[in-house]
Design an enzyme around this catalytic site. Structure first.
Site, short mmCIF file in Angstrom:
data_model
loop_
_atom_site.label_atom_id
_atom_site.label_comp_id
_atom_site.label_asym_id
_atom_site.label_seq_id
_atom_site.Cartn_x
_atom_site.Cartn_y
_atom_site.Cartn_z
N GLU A 60 0.90 -1.08 0.40
CA GLU A 60 -0.34 0.17 0.14
C GLU A 60 0.57 1.17 0.27
O GLU A 60 1.95 0.84 0.52
CB GLU A 60 -0.74 0.36 1.07
CG GLU A 60 -1.53 -0.62 1.41
CD GLU A 60 -2.18 -0.77 3.10
OE1 GLU A 60 -2.29 -0.13 3.21
OE2 GLU A 60 -3.20 -2.16 3.69
N LYS A 119 2.01 4.61 1.50
CA LYS A 119 2.63 5.32 2.85
C LYS A 119 2.22 6.85 2.73
O LYS A 119 2.87 7.47 2.05
CB LYS A 119 3.53 5.19 3.29
CG LYS A 119 3.94 5.19 4.67
CD LYS A 119 4.82 4.64 4.99
CE LYS A 119 4.79 5.01 6.92
NZ LYS A 119 4.84 6.22 7.76
N ASP A 121 1.31 10.11 4.22
CA ASP A 121 2.04 11.53 4.99
C ASP A 121 1.26 11.83 5.33
O ASP A 121 1.53 12.91 5.36
CB ASP A 121 3.50 12.03 4.30
CG ASP A 121 5.14 11.90 5.14
OD1 ASP A 121 3.77 11.89 6.50
OD2 ASP A 121 5.81 13.09 5.42
N TYR A 128 -6.59 2.36 5.90
CA TYR A 128 -6.43 1.41 5.73
C TYR A 128 -5.94 -0.06 6.42
O TYR A 128 -5.36 -0.63 6.61
CB TYR A 128 -4.66 2.03 5.26
CG TYR A 128 -4.33 2.52 6.03
CD1 TYR A 128 -4.10 2.43 7.84
CD2 TYR A 128 -3.67 4.43 6.41
CE1 TYR A 128 -3.14 3.13 8.35
CE2 TYR A 128 -2.67 5.18 6.62
CZ TYR A 128 -2.79 4.19 8.15
OH TYR A 128 -2.42 4.99 9.10
N LYS A 141 11.06 3.27 2.84
CA LYS A 141 10.38 4.49 3.18
C LYS A 141 11.31 5.42 1.74
O LYS A 141 12.81 5.09 1.32
CB LYS A 141 11.45 5.41 3.82
CG LYS A 141 11.16 4.82 5.78
CD LYS A 141 9.28 5.62 5.68
CE LYS A 141 9.18 7.27 6.14
NZ LYS A 141 8.93 7.62 7.09
N CYS A 151 25.03 45.91 7.31
CA CYS A 151 24.49 45.59 7.49
C CYS A 151 24.30 45.71 5.73
O CYS A 151 24.11 46.99 5.09
CB CYS A 151 22.21 45.91 7.66
SG CYS A 151 21.26 46.31 6.42
N CYS A 195 21.38 49.07 4.86
CA CYS A 195 20.97 50.40 5.14
C CYS A 195 23.17 50.61 5.55
O CYS A 195 22.77 51.42 6.17
CB CYS A 195 20.52 50.73 6.55
SG CYS A 195 20.60 49.29 7.91
N CYS A 219 20.26 43.52 12.69
CA CYS A 219 20.89 44.81 11.64
C CYS A 219 19.70 45.81 12.77
O CYS A 219 18.89 45.87 12.99
CB CYS A 219 20.18 45.19 10.62
SG CYS A 219 19.68 47.04 10.19
N CYS A 247 16.07 51.66 8.36
CA CYS A 247 16.93 50.43 7.57
C CYS A 247 15.68 50.08 6.88
O CYS A 247 14.38 49.94 7.45
CB CYS A 247 17.05 49.07 8.51
SG CYS A 247 17.52 47.89 7.40
S1 IVH Z 1 -1.05 -0.03 8.82
C1 IVH Z 1 0.14 -1.01 13.27
N1 IVH Z 1 -1.27 1.49 6.59
O1 IVH Z 1 2.18 5.19 8.93
C2 IVH Z 1 0.01 -0.56 11.90
N2 IVH Z 1 0.76 3.47 8.34
O2 IVH Z 1 5.10 5.00 10.15
C3 IVH Z 1 -1.39 0.71 11.18
N3 IVH Z 1 0.70 4.91 7.61
O3 IVH Z 1 1.37 4.78 12.09
C4 IVH Z 1 -0.02 1.28 10.22
N4 IVH Z 1 0.38 4.76 5.17
O4 IVH Z 1 0.39 7.10 10.34
C5 IVH Z 1 -0.35 1.74 7.70
N5 IVH Z 1 -1.06 2.25 4.41
C6 IVH Z 1 -0.72 2.45 5.76
C7 IVH Z 1 -0.37 3.51 5.95
C8 IVH Z 1 0.15 3.81 7.43
C9 IVH Z 1 0.32 5.48 6.38
C10 IVH Z 1 1.34 5.47 8.94
C11 IVH Z 1 0.47 5.29 10.37
C12 IVH Z 1 1.38 4.98 11.11
C13 IVH Z 1 2.41 4.95 10.11
C14 IVH Z 1 3.70 4.17 11.15
#
Ligand code: IVH
Length: 673
Positions: free
Chosen positions: A116, A118, A120, A228, A315, A412, A415, A430, A436
């Site tokens: 999936e 991730k 942010d 998710y 990551k 500065c 000035c 300054c 200024c």
């Molecule tokens: S599963 C028990 N799925 O990433 C684990 N987390 O660094 C449940 N996050 O705390 C999390 N996308 O806030 C899961 N597709 C995804 C996610 C996801 C973002 C975040 C979530 C988690 C953090 C961990």
């Protein structure tokens, strides 16, 4: 022999302690202040080192160590704190194929892995009872979170109610709350215009937004969410994938970018595809999440103290480019701080062209040891503002005329005034506040901004124009502007002139607290100005306040108090204030309320700790209404301490030493009844 060993171990033990402290602080800055100081990668590396050291020195085990719990965003006032039904854990991070392979090796052979994106943002736990959304909890410290349901209900894609017969009595859905890029950019643009601090990235903006006490403002900002993970008892489906598809059928917003994979090759292909494609998504992603699909297998694998064994994050690498540092220029801000700016050969980075990056201050330049002509690494990671993170090796020159690092200007650049370096600050400043140009214009821009005097029509360009023409030198000059002067300017006709004059006229009704904020006294922001104006409700009373008296106001520390005192010591400011008063600005607030009683007359009362029945501000108002004085620090003159929970240890020690009584909330309320 023993002694020799301990001597060798000593530095590592010290390192362990230092790392714990650093990571605690980093967690606090990330989760509570929304101001990250370490990149994810740096954080992970330090955490990893701490884990290694802790394994090496088991006698130093500490359940409070950052290795033993997830970071916490608790501590924001105004939300109910609720214990999670299931702890909200974090995920272990990985950065390479090898690390993913290491993880897969520990799983039963032939497992299916769901990939999936991730997202942010920040995690949220939604509780549904009989199909109705009853709670929406932030992660908090992983064990309990803040219930931010009123704010969550502003997100259109989160259903308030599921009208179906085939749903369990209770279930929980977890997901990520996000501020889409477009909304984030619009919000920051608005904040720039209002001279409010910018959010470093959409995640911080989403987190700040979710913690607002005003759901209308939350709705205006336009959060979104992806879900998710479904939890609860007697839920349908044997796999994670099936459950998410069911949640989708029930009306939840589930990503389409979910794939069941059967090999590391497939996982790597998913990563390669999304590392590029994610740039076209409306929201920020920082990696992918790999989860064991089969729920029975998930259960068998279980959890460590902080993370599930059945899931791992990968990551995406922060995007980095090498480019030429052409020149370092120096920018003077509204408060006179001189910031070095790197002017770069334009380079493409995460979808935008980067040609400037802040170099923060002199120490930063020194620590990187960079100078014009160097090839430097520019990175755009979690932060939106590009960072310079290092330089490529250069051919060393022995030419003594070329300094190793350029020296910071001593005067500065705007000035010519010699710069000063305030004790304890990294910045050069300054001091020529009233002469200024960027400082003069900056002060005027701040004065007219929306949260201050809100004078429409007087934007940055117009201020610059009127300044160039000698019509505006300070904030008081605004009230001497005449229609003919303005209308005579290029680009400004009669109509704009009238608009500006109307705005100026309307500003005369702006209340005292905002006038105080508009004056631009250093470090007196909007909230602090409000708190000060509540206690000092005329400018005259404020003018004569001593630093010590000012420190008794909540949020006012010695530095702010000193800035206020200094402001009123400067005759040029007094002249400006006089002109503003003559122009008819509100230099007084509402008259203070009549005292409710004199039960606390002559008493000096210290408030300390956190309270459950009233807020600190309310207690402060009560003390004043009953004739008492709220003071900041404990001394032998203190009559008693209104003590809440978790009172500061220093205050407690002092109170004990001086034999000063601690009074509970209940006792206090009884006393003034
Ligand atoms: S599963 C028990 N799925 O990433 C684990 N987390 O660094 C449940 N996050 O705390 C999390 N996308 O806030 C899961 N597709 C995804 C996610 C996801 C973002 C975040 C979530 C988690 C953090 C961990």
């Amino acid at each position: 022999m023993m002694d020799l060993f301990s001597a060798i171990e000593e530095p590592e033990r010290e390192e362990l302690k230092a790392l714990r402290k650093e990571l605690e602080e980093a967690n606090y800055k990330y989760y509570v202040l929304n101001m990250p100081t370490l990149s994810d990668r740096e954080f992970d590396e330090k955490m990893h080192r701490l884990q290694t050291l802790e394994a090496q020195f088991p006698d130093m085990f500490d359940p409070k160590s950052p290795t033993q719990h997830v970071g916490s965003d608790l501590g924001k006032k105004g939300f109910e704190q609720v214990k999670h039904k299931y702890p909200m854990l974090s995920l272990a991070n990985s950065y390479s194929r090898e690390e993913i392979e290491d993880w897969v090796r520990k799983l039963p052979s032939g497992v299916e892995i769901v990939c999936e994106l991730k997202y942010d943002g920040l995690s949220i736990s939604l509780w549904y009872e009989h199909g109705v959304l009853v709670r929406a909890l932030t992660r908090g410290d992983g064990q309990q979170g803040d219930d931010v349901i009123a704010n969550i209900k502003t997100i259109p894609s989160i259903p308030w109610r599921i009208e179906r017969d085939d749903i369990p009595e209770f279930f929980e859905l977890r997901g990520e709350v996000l501020l889409p890029w477009e909304r984030f950019e619009a919000l920051n643009k608005e904040r720039e215009e209002q001279e409010e601090p910018l959010f470093a990235n959409p995640r911080n903006a989403a987190s700040g937004t979710l913690k607002l006490q005003d759901p209308k403002e939350v709705a205006r900002r336009g959060l979104t969410a992806y879900l998710y993970y479904m939890l609860g008892e007697n839920l349908p489906g044997k796999t994670h994938y099936e459950r998410l598809q069911t949640a989708k059928e029930w009306g939840f917003h589930i990503s389409d970018a979910i794939k069941v994979c059967h090999s590391v090759d497939e996982v790597m292909a998913y990563i390669a595809y999304w590392d590029t494609e994610r740039k076209n998504l409306p929201v920020a992603t920082d990696g992918i999440v790999l989860k064991v699909n089969n729920l029975a297998q998930q259960e068998e694998l279980g959890y460590t103290a902080k993370t599930p064994r059945w899931a791992i994050a990968y990551k995406f690498p922060a995007e980095k480019q090498l480019t030429l540092l052409k020149e370092i220029t120096y920018q003077v801000g509204r408060t006179g701080v001189v910031t070095p700016v790197a002017n770069l050969e334009p380079v493409q980075l995460s979808g935008t062209v980067v040609q400037r990056a802040t170099l923060h201050n002199e120490d930063f330049i020194r620590s990187l040891d960079i100078r014009p002509g160097d090839m430097v690494w520019v990175e755009k990671g979690g932060e939106i503002i590009p960072k310079i993170v290092g330089r490529a090796d250069r051919e060393e020159t022995s030419d003594p005329r070329i300094p190793r690092t350029p020296s910071f200007p001593s005067c500065c650049p705007e000035c010519g005034t010699p710069l000063v370096r305030v004790d304890g600050e990294a910045a050069w400043r300054c001091p020529n506040e009233t002469g200024c140009p960027p400082q003069i214009k900056g002060k005027i821009e701040h004065f007219v901004s929306r949260k201050a005097m809100d004078i429409e029509g007087l934007g940055e360009e117009t201020i610059d124009l009127l300044y160039q023409k000698g019509l505006l030198h300070n904030i008081a000059d605004i009230y001497s502007l005449r229609q003919a002067d303005i209308a005579a300017q290029e680009r400004l006709g009669d109509k704009s002139a009238q608009n500006i004059l109307d705005g100026i006229e309307a500003s005369k009704k702006v209340p005292w607290a905002r006038v105080l904020f508009a004056l631009g006294i250093r470090m007196v922001g909007e909230t602090t100005a409000k708190k000060i104006a509540r206690v000092y409700n005329t400018i005259d009373s404020l003018q004569w306040a001593t630093a010590e008296q000012l420190c008794a106001i909540e949020d006012v520390g010695p530095q702010i108090a000193e800035n206020i005192v200094k402001y009123f010591e400067d005759i040029r400011n007094l002249e400006i204030l006089d002109r503003l008063r003559q122009a008819g600005l509100q230099m007084e607030g509402e008259a203070a309320a009549e005292p409710a009683s004199d039960k606390l007359a002559g008493m000096s009362i210290v408030i300390s700790g956190t309270f459950s029945l009233h807020s600190r501000d309310e207690y402060k108002a009560m003390i004043e209404a009953h004739g008492g004085k709220n003071v900041g620090s404990v001394s032998k003159k203190t009559s008693f301490i209104l003590a809440g929970e978790n009172m500061g240890p220093e205050k407690l020690k002092k109170a004990e030493a001086l034999g000063i009584r601690l009074m509970s909330e209940e006792e206090f309320l009884e006393m003034i009844k």
